[in-house]
Design a protein around this motif. Sequence first.
Motif, PDB file in Angstrom:
ATOM      1  N   LYS A   1       0.927  -1.148  -0.023  1.00 33.84           N
ATOM      2  CA  LYS A   1       0.053  -0.142   0.054  1.00 33.84           C
ATOM      3  C   LYS A   1       0.876   1.170  -0.134  1.00 33.84           C
TER       4      LYS A   1
ATOM      5  N   SER B   1      -3.293   6.023  -1.464  1.00 24.08           N
ATOM      6  CA  SER B   1      -4.650   5.161  -1.752  1.00 24.08           C
ATOM      7  C   SER B   1      -4.484   3.950  -2.562  1.00 24.08           C
TER       8      SER B   1
ATOM      9  N   GLN C   1      -4.317  -7.556  -8.141  1.00 24.91           N
ATOM     10  CA  GLN C   1      -5.591  -6.643  -7.923  1.00 24.91           C
ATOM     11  C   GLN C   1      -5.043  -5.378  -7.664  1.00 24.91           C
TER      12      GLN C   1
ATOM     13  N   LYS D   1      -6.382  -1.431  -6.284  1.00 20.35           N
ATOM     14  CA  LYS D   1      -7.454  -0.659  -5.831  1.00 20.35           C
ATOM     15  C   LYS D   1      -7.167   0.934  -5.505  1.00 20.35           C
ATOM     16  N   GLY D   2      -7.867   2.098  -5.501  1.00 21.91           N
ATOM     17  CA  GLY D   2      -7.286   3.275  -5.434  1.00 21.91           C
ATOM     18  C   GLY D   2      -7.207   4.093  -6.550  1.00 21.91           C
TER      19      GLY D   2
ATOM     20  N   THR E   1      -5.017   4.592  -9.136  1.00 24.83           N
ATOM     21  CA  THR E   1      -3.892   4.036  -9.842  1.00 24.83           C
ATOM     22  C   THR E   1      -3.097   4.912 -10.900  1.00 24.83           C
TER      23      THR E   1
END
Length: 266
Positions: A164, A167, A202, A204-205, A207
């Motif tokens: 991470k 975001s 995968q 998320k956020g 990108t």
Amino acid sequence: MADEGRGRGRGRGGFGDRGRGRGRGGPRRDKDEGGVWIPVTKLGRLVKDKMITSLEQIYLFSIPIKEFQIVDFFLEGKMKDEVMKIMPVQKQTRAGQRTRFKAFVVVGDQDGHIGLGVKCSKEVATAIRGAIVLAKLAIIPVRRGYWGNNIGLPHTVPIKVTGKCGSVVVRVVPAPRGTGIVAARVPKKVLQFAGVEDCYTQAKGSTKTLGNFVKATFFALRETYGFLTPNLWKEQRLLKAPYQEYSDFLQQSGKGRAGKVARLEA
């Protein structure tokens, strides 16, 4: 009055030069431009004299790498680098806007080692050079494993890992042999440089923030050695750390010995 004002710059170079006088004493010299490597750290001296024979030996004892030539010594000819992005960044000063360039560079040998460097500079070429050096200093080992039976060489990540940054959340999942790297353009390049052949991903956020996307993928790969799986449960004999094992050599050579003699003579 103007001269008085210019003299009262509060140690920051006067009114018109705020934000610029924070260098460390003149322009830096690029140590990689020609010449013979003269190590300045204990680790560098041990590597140059071939008392440490692999990067894994350094990782085993968690010794920090402070000279990029150490990585060049072990991965000479295998290392590839790619500029992922160059973006302009601005800072508002009294004289106006100051524009600099930020470079994101990935280096790897496609065999279990990956590094990421970020550098900001006034010129694009300088930023790229600095990012390559920082990427070599930040190089990490990537553990690879199998999806099913342990047949052939490791081809995928051994476990599901997550990274991470901001975001952006990137998850890397093991895949069967022959699947390939199922990923977007940015993480796919990072995974290829790390030597991963098959995996699902995968994301998320946001990108589209490419810097965070690259960092999140890098942090996910860093987690591959963060889990102690059953095949690593075997007992290992405790070894002496290199600094302890070669302490006599380190005392007899290098700046430490010269400084000690000078102090004794004084």
